[in-house]
Scaffold this active site. Structure first.
Site, mmCIF file in Angstrom:
data_model
loop_
_atom_site.group_PDB
_atom_site.id
_atom_site.type_symbol
_atom_site.label_atom_id
_atom_site.label_comp_id
_atom_site.label_asym_id
_atom_site.label_seq_id
_atom_site.Cartn_x
_atom_site.Cartn_y
_atom_site.Cartn_z
ATOM 1 N N GLU A 139 -0.043 11.458 4.941
ATOM 2 C CA GLU A 139 -0.586 10.180 5.414
ATOM 3 C C GLU A 139 -1.938 10.381 6.095
ATOM 4 O OE1 GLU A 139 0.693 6.371 8.200
ATOM 5 O OE2 GLU A 139 1.650 8.310 8.531
ATOM 6 N N ASP A 174 -0.617 3.603 4.634
ATOM 7 C CA ASP A 174 -0.458 2.737 5.787
ATOM 8 C C ASP A 174 -1.662 1.787 5.825
ATOM 9 O OD1 ASP A 174 -0.459 1.577 8.373
ATOM 10 O OD2 ASP A 174 0.721 3.253 9.149
ATOM 11 N N GLN A 200 3.128 1.140 4.488
ATOM 12 C CA GLN A 200 3.401 0.646 5.827
ATOM 13 C C GLN A 200 2.328 -0.369 6.232
ATOM 14 O OE1 GLN A 200 3.428 4.423 7.952
ATOM 15 N NE2 GLN A 200 5.669 4.465 7.934
ATOM 16 N N GLU A 236 5.513 -0.807 10.848
ATOM 17 C CA GLU A 236 5.262 0.241 11.843
ATOM 18 C C GLU A 236 4.211 -0.281 12.821
ATOM 19 O OE1 GLU A 236 4.630 5.061 11.844
ATOM 20 O OE2 GLU A 236 3.186 3.849 10.733
#
Length: 255
Positions: A139, A174, A200, A236
């Protein structure tokens, strides 16, 4: 209809992990994920997952020495043994709880030696995880929240994924981090879809619940759906309010 996963590293942090899993079910989430669950007995987590019927999507490798501010070990030359131990621990916990993904955290490092170290760690992680059907995730983190983190862009992440060449190495996309570093979420999602393993989201720029801010998540979730992505998206986000008071976005964004 969009499905959502509750990231229990940020949501319901006032409860034990099993209690948080039950809270996520009661709130209408379709799955759960976590950060570092290792202080909880795996059997208790499994009991909560079985009782709620929620799948555990993923967890992270340990960050390292928290007093020293570490945020992952796998790109740190000289720490290879600790990095492999953290990978082994994460895969073992994932196997015990049925978690589908393990996010291997790189840490604060830069340069060729760090990249080679990270690649070798990922090769090891993918080899260990493959027999159990576990996907390894990497990530990119934005340089506002994590200055100096080894991986900060999707371009670099894709280069690493290509270099490792393992079928079970994927990108954790993300939206919060990618928007802060690169923007252009719609095109990035479409271009990177073949290497994305999990998605996310959080409000930008404050990482709050996904209402307001600079990203129109109704549009972005529509793009994701049009791309044929049907896995749960990971919520998140952080909030000063109790989690149950932040969930108004779910009804608005689910369709």
């Amino acid at each position: 209809m969009m499905q959502f996963s509750a990231n229990l590293g940020f949501l319901w942090t006032d409860r034990t992990l099993p209690e948080a899993i039950h809270a996520a079910k009661a709130a209408g989430f379709d799955a759960v994920e976590c950060h570092w669950p290792y202080g909880e007995a795996a059997k208790d987590v499994v009991a909560a997952l079985d009782a709620t019927g929620l799948p555990m999507l993923g967890l992270n490798t340990l960050r390292g020495n928290l007093d020293a501010g570490e945020n992952g070990l796998s790109a740190l030359p000289g720490r290879e043994g600790e990095a492999r131990a953290a990978i082994d621990q994460a895969i073992a916990y994932a196997r015990a709880t049925g978690a589908q993904n393990v996010h291997v955290m790189a840490g604060f490092a830069q340069g060729v030696a760090a990249e080679n170290c990270f690649v070798e760690a990922l090769e090891y992680a993918c080899e260990q995880a493959l027999p159990f059907g576990i996907t390894i995730l990497i990530e990119p983190l934005n340089h506002y929240d994590a200055p100096g983190y080894f991986l900060s862009t999707t371009t670099h992440a894709k280069e690493i994924i290509t270099r490792v060449g393992a079928p079970n190495l994927k990108l954790m996309f993300d939206c919060y981090h990618v928007q802060l570093m690169e923007g252009d979420l719609s095109h990035k999602l479409a271009a990177l879809l073949p290497v994305i393993g999990h998605i996310q989201f959080a409000r930008v720029p404050d990482r709050g619940p996904p209402a307001g801010g600079e990203v129109n998540y109704a549009h972005i979730f529509g793009v994701i759906e049009e791309l044929g992505w049907h896995k749960p998206l990971g919520a998140e986000y952080k909030s000063p309010l109790p989690t149950d008071e932040t969930l108004g976005w779910m009804t608005k964004l689910r369709n």
